[in-house]
Write an enzyme that holds these catalytic residues in place. Structure first.
Site, PDB file in Angstrom:
ATOM      1  N   ARG A 137     -16.254 -50.111  15.235  1.00 33.92           N
ATOM      2  CA  ARG A 137     -17.628 -49.799  14.830  1.00 33.92           C
ATOM      3  C   ARG A 137     -17.735 -48.365  14.314  1.00 33.92           C
ATOM      4  O   ARG A 137     -18.577 -48.053  13.491  1.00 33.92           O
ATOM      5  CB  ARG A 137     -18.586 -50.080  15.992  1.00 33.92           C
ATOM      6  CG  ARG A 137     -18.347 -49.273  17.219  1.00 33.92           C
ATOM      7  CD  ARG A 137     -18.987 -49.875  18.464  1.00 33.92           C
ATOM      8  NE  ARG A 137     -18.237 -51.012  18.987  1.00 33.92           N
ATOM      9  CZ  ARG A 137     -18.601 -51.743  20.034  1.00 33.92           C
ATOM     10  NH1 ARG A 137     -19.709 -51.450  20.690  1.00 33.92           N
ATOM     11  NH2 ARG A 137     -17.881 -52.760  20.444  1.00 33.92           N
ATOM     12  N   LYS A 185      -5.515 -49.670  26.006  1.00 35.79           N
ATOM     13  CA  LYS A 185      -5.523 -51.104  26.319  1.00 35.79           C
ATOM     14  C   LYS A 185      -4.380 -51.426  27.282  1.00 35.79           C
ATOM     15  O   LYS A 185      -3.372 -50.712  27.297  1.00 35.79           O
ATOM     16  CB  LYS A 185      -5.291 -51.913  25.025  1.00 35.79           C
ATOM     17  CG  LYS A 185      -6.484 -51.987  24.105  1.00 35.79           C
ATOM     18  CD  LYS A 185      -6.153 -52.861  22.894  1.00 35.79           C
ATOM     19  CE  LYS A 185      -7.316 -52.950  21.937  1.00 35.79           C
ATOM     20  NZ  LYS A 185      -8.492 -53.638  22.470  1.00 35.79           N
TER      21      LYS A 185
HETATM   22  N1  BES Z   1      -9.745 -54.580  18.115  1.00 35.13           N
HETATM   23  C1  BES Z   1     -10.482 -54.784  19.289  1.00 35.13           C
HETATM   24  C2  BES Z   1     -11.118 -56.175  19.386  1.00 35.13           C
HETATM   25  C3  BES Z   1     -10.164 -57.324  19.494  1.00 35.13           C
HETATM   26  C4  BES Z   1      -9.822 -57.834  20.719  1.00 35.13           C
HETATM   27  C5  BES Z   1      -9.665 -57.925  18.358  1.00 35.13           C
HETATM   28  C6  BES Z   1      -8.979 -58.923  20.802  1.00 35.13           C
HETATM   29  C7  BES Z   1      -8.821 -59.017  18.456  1.00 35.13           C
HETATM   30  C8  BES Z   1      -8.484 -59.513  19.663  1.00 35.13           C
HETATM   31  C9  BES Z   1     -11.620 -53.764  19.387  1.00 35.13           C
HETATM   32  O1  BES Z   1     -11.388 -52.539  18.806  1.00 35.13           O
HETATM   33  C10 BES Z   1     -11.855 -53.522  20.833  1.00 35.13           C
HETATM   34  O2  BES Z   1     -10.971 -53.035  21.461  1.00 35.13           O
HETATM   35  N2  BES Z   1     -13.021 -53.876  21.302  1.00 35.13           N
HETATM   36  C11 BES Z   1     -13.355 -53.728  22.666  1.00 35.13           C
HETATM   37  C12 BES Z   1     -14.760 -53.222  22.733  1.00 35.13           C
HETATM   38  C13 BES Z   1     -15.156 -52.746  24.085  1.00 35.13           C
HETATM   39  C14 BES Z   1     -14.397 -51.501  24.464  1.00 35.13           C
HETATM   40  C15 BES Z   1     -16.637 -52.465  24.063  1.00 35.13           C
HETATM   41  C16 BES Z   1     -13.221 -55.100  23.321  1.00 35.13           C
HETATM   42  O3  BES Z   1     -13.493 -56.110  22.678  1.00 35.13           O
HETATM   43  O4  BES Z   1     -12.801 -55.155  24.471  1.00 35.13           O
HETATM   44 ZN    ZN Z   2     -10.379 -51.172  20.078  1.00 37.00          ZN
END
Ligand code: BES
Ligand code: ZN
Ligand code: ZN
Length: 509
Positions: free
Chosen positions: A359, A285
């Site tokens: 997931r 990230k």
């Molecule tokens: N934990 C994150 C989602 C999230 C984002 C929670 C912001 C709280 C605040 C999750 O694991 C994630 O990173 N999801 C990605 C999915 C994508 C790679 C398909 C996302 O939401 O960008």
């Molecule tokens: Zn994630």
């Protein structure tokens, strides 16, 4: 600079005086009373309890209130030395009919939460050490608002610099103590979830989280089993284990059992995402706000806190909690984009993006929960940033295969003030997750947009067709929410735990 002796003496006296003033103030008792008002008009109406208090002041309280006019919802005014209590905060209960029907909220209850919080905050700011809150004509909602407002995360701050919080209780001689206690338990439980989520990831590892939950639930009628990675390997949870590959912190899996109803064979299964830190893994990230990902175990916190509240309220239901816990970190041993892993049900998953890890851990937890043949399964997770794009920070998204369960959870959100909104489970989204790469599933959708819907479609592949299922995406309401004054606008929220409790009371009976 030369400082005269007399100046120092004066300074000394002031600081002593200041200190004395502070400590004597904190010994004082304060009372929160409620007043209804119709905005813009001179019409004020006291609650029944406040009316009595007003009588004890020979009507002076109402006179004083009227001098400045109505007190609006969300505000409170303090009156000193009026009656038995040295400080009386009169909080505005507004006019519940002002809530729009489309807001889908019980405005009477919500106004009580808002008023109780405003009253407690006003007295607390004046260092009143013991605050009594009248029932505000809904003691449960009053206790929720008061308890949620009386929270501060300051665990790791120098003790001397910590803000002391007042003791909050139902007003003396007020009826409704049973309802008040129910509301206090809910606020306590949500505050615990907030604390679990807020705690930095180095101090809330899978191991620490597990021990915290075990300790907290041990005193209640709740069994907590903490399984290790070897257990998960035996269960063939290859999808879950693939997420923990990049970290030295051992992964854990919690199985929590609360059997408040001994006659209920089937349990309600709650599954919570417990990623104690989500760096994204190799699909790293961006660093801005990455610290927020300490709360990526918000689903896990919700499950633990919900069971805690149900057990403390002795609700006659049979509930099991399933919590996969791990860190998602990049390293030489981490899962790589394109790797293929196998879930407990044998399905092959191509990990297109290691940041879509929630997931992956939920897949195995859902398979495991299914083996108990539950009444229904509810999973809850900070799953997708896309849900915040879709719904903002005031409502969680719910995907459900059951209209009845959807209606029940929707109704629960209306009552608790922590609302949910239904999202689609169209075949269109499932098609985007399945069979386009030589594997059973991909962890990224092939289409554009709808990230929360494709994530839900992925999870659905791990739930028996016969088992009713709900998936709650709470990424939007995880932290810094602007819609609930009583929870505050900063920090992790523990939402929508009170909705889950309300829902389970209904759905499990
Ligand atoms: N934990 C994150 C989602 C999230 C984002 C929670 C912001 C709280 C605040 C999750 O694991 C994630 O990173 N999801 C990605 C999915 C994508 C790679 C398909 C996302 O939401 O960008
Ligand atoms: Zn994630
Ligand atoms: Zn995550």
């Amino acid at each position: 600079m030369a400082i005269s002796r007399s100046y120092l003496l004066v300074r000394y006296k002031y600081s002593v005086l200041g200190q004395r003033l502070y400590s004597s103030m904190s010994d004082k008792r304060g009372l929160v009373l409620g007043v209804y008002s119709t905005d813009g008009q001179d019409d004020v109406r006291l609650t029944k309890f406040a009316q009595k208090y007003n009588e004890s002041t020979s009507g002076k309280l109402l006179e004083q209130i009227k001098i400045c006019g109505p007190i609006s919802s969300g505000s409170a005014r303090i009156y000193w030395d009026l009656g038995k209590y040295p400080a009386v905060a009169v909080a505005g209960l507004g006019d519940a009919s002002k809530w729009d029907e489309l807001d889908e909220i019980n405005g009477v209850k919500e106004n009580v939460r808002i008023a109780a919080a405003a009253g407690v905050r006003a007295l607390s700011a004046c260092k009143i050490g013991t605050i009594e809150v009248e029932d505000l004509e809904d003691a449960e909602a009053a206790a929720e608002g008061a308890g949620l407002a009386n929270y501060k995360f300051q665990e790791y701050k120098n003790k001397e610099k910590q803000t002391s919080l007042p003791t909050v209780a139902l007003a003396e001689n007020n009826s409704g103590s049973e309802e008040w206690d129910k509301g206090s338990i809910l606020a306590d439980a949500q505050n615990w979830a907030r604390k679990l989520m807020e705690t930095p990831a180095n101090l809330m590892t899978p191991t620490i989280f597990s021990e915290n939950v075990k300790t907290k639930l041990a005193s209640l009628n709740v069994d907590v089993q903490i399984y290790d990675e070897e257990w998960a390997r035996v269960k063939q949870m290859g999808s879950f284990l693939s997420v923990t590959n990049g970290t030295k912190e051992p992964a854990k899996f919690l199985e929590i059992t609360y059997k408040g109803d001994n006659s209920a064979d089937k349990c309600i299964a709650l599954v919570g995402k417990g990623v104690t830190f989500d760096s994204g893994g190799i699909s790293l990230k961006p660093s801005a706000s990455m610290d927020q990902m300490r709360a990526d175990m918000g689903g896990a916190a919700n499950v633990a806190a919900t069971i805690y509240a149900l057990a403390r309220q002795k609700v006659p239901v049979h509930v099991k909690g399933f919590i996969p816990l791990c860190e998602n970190m990049p390293s030489g041993t981490a899962t790589k984009p394109g790797d293929v892993v196998f879930a407990m049900n044998g399905k092959s998953i191509c990990v297109d993006n290691t940041d879509a890890e929630g997931r992956l851990i939920l897949a195995d937890a859902l398979c495991y929960a299914s083996t108990f043949n539950p009444l229904f399964i509810l999973d809850i997770a900070t799953l997708t940033g896309a849900i915040k794009v879709a719904l903002g920070d005031c409502v969680a998204g719910v995907f459900s295969t059951s209209n009845k369960l959807w209606e029940q959870i929707h109704e629960a959100g209306y009552e608790s003030g922590d609302r949910v909104w239904r999202m689609p489970l169209f075949k269109h989204y499932s098609d985007q997750m399945c069979d386009h790469n030589g594997y059973d599933l991909n962890n990224l959708g092939k289409g554009k947009g709808g990230g929360s819907c494709t994530a839900a479609a992925f999870l659905r592949q791990f739930v028996d067709k016969e088992t009713p299922w709900l998936h709650v995406d709470i990424a939007g309401v995880m932290g810094d929410c602007s819609d609930q004054s009583y929870t505050g606008s900063k920090g992790m929220t523990g939402r929508p735990m009170r909705t889950l409790v309300q829902f389970i009371k209904k759905a499990g009976s």
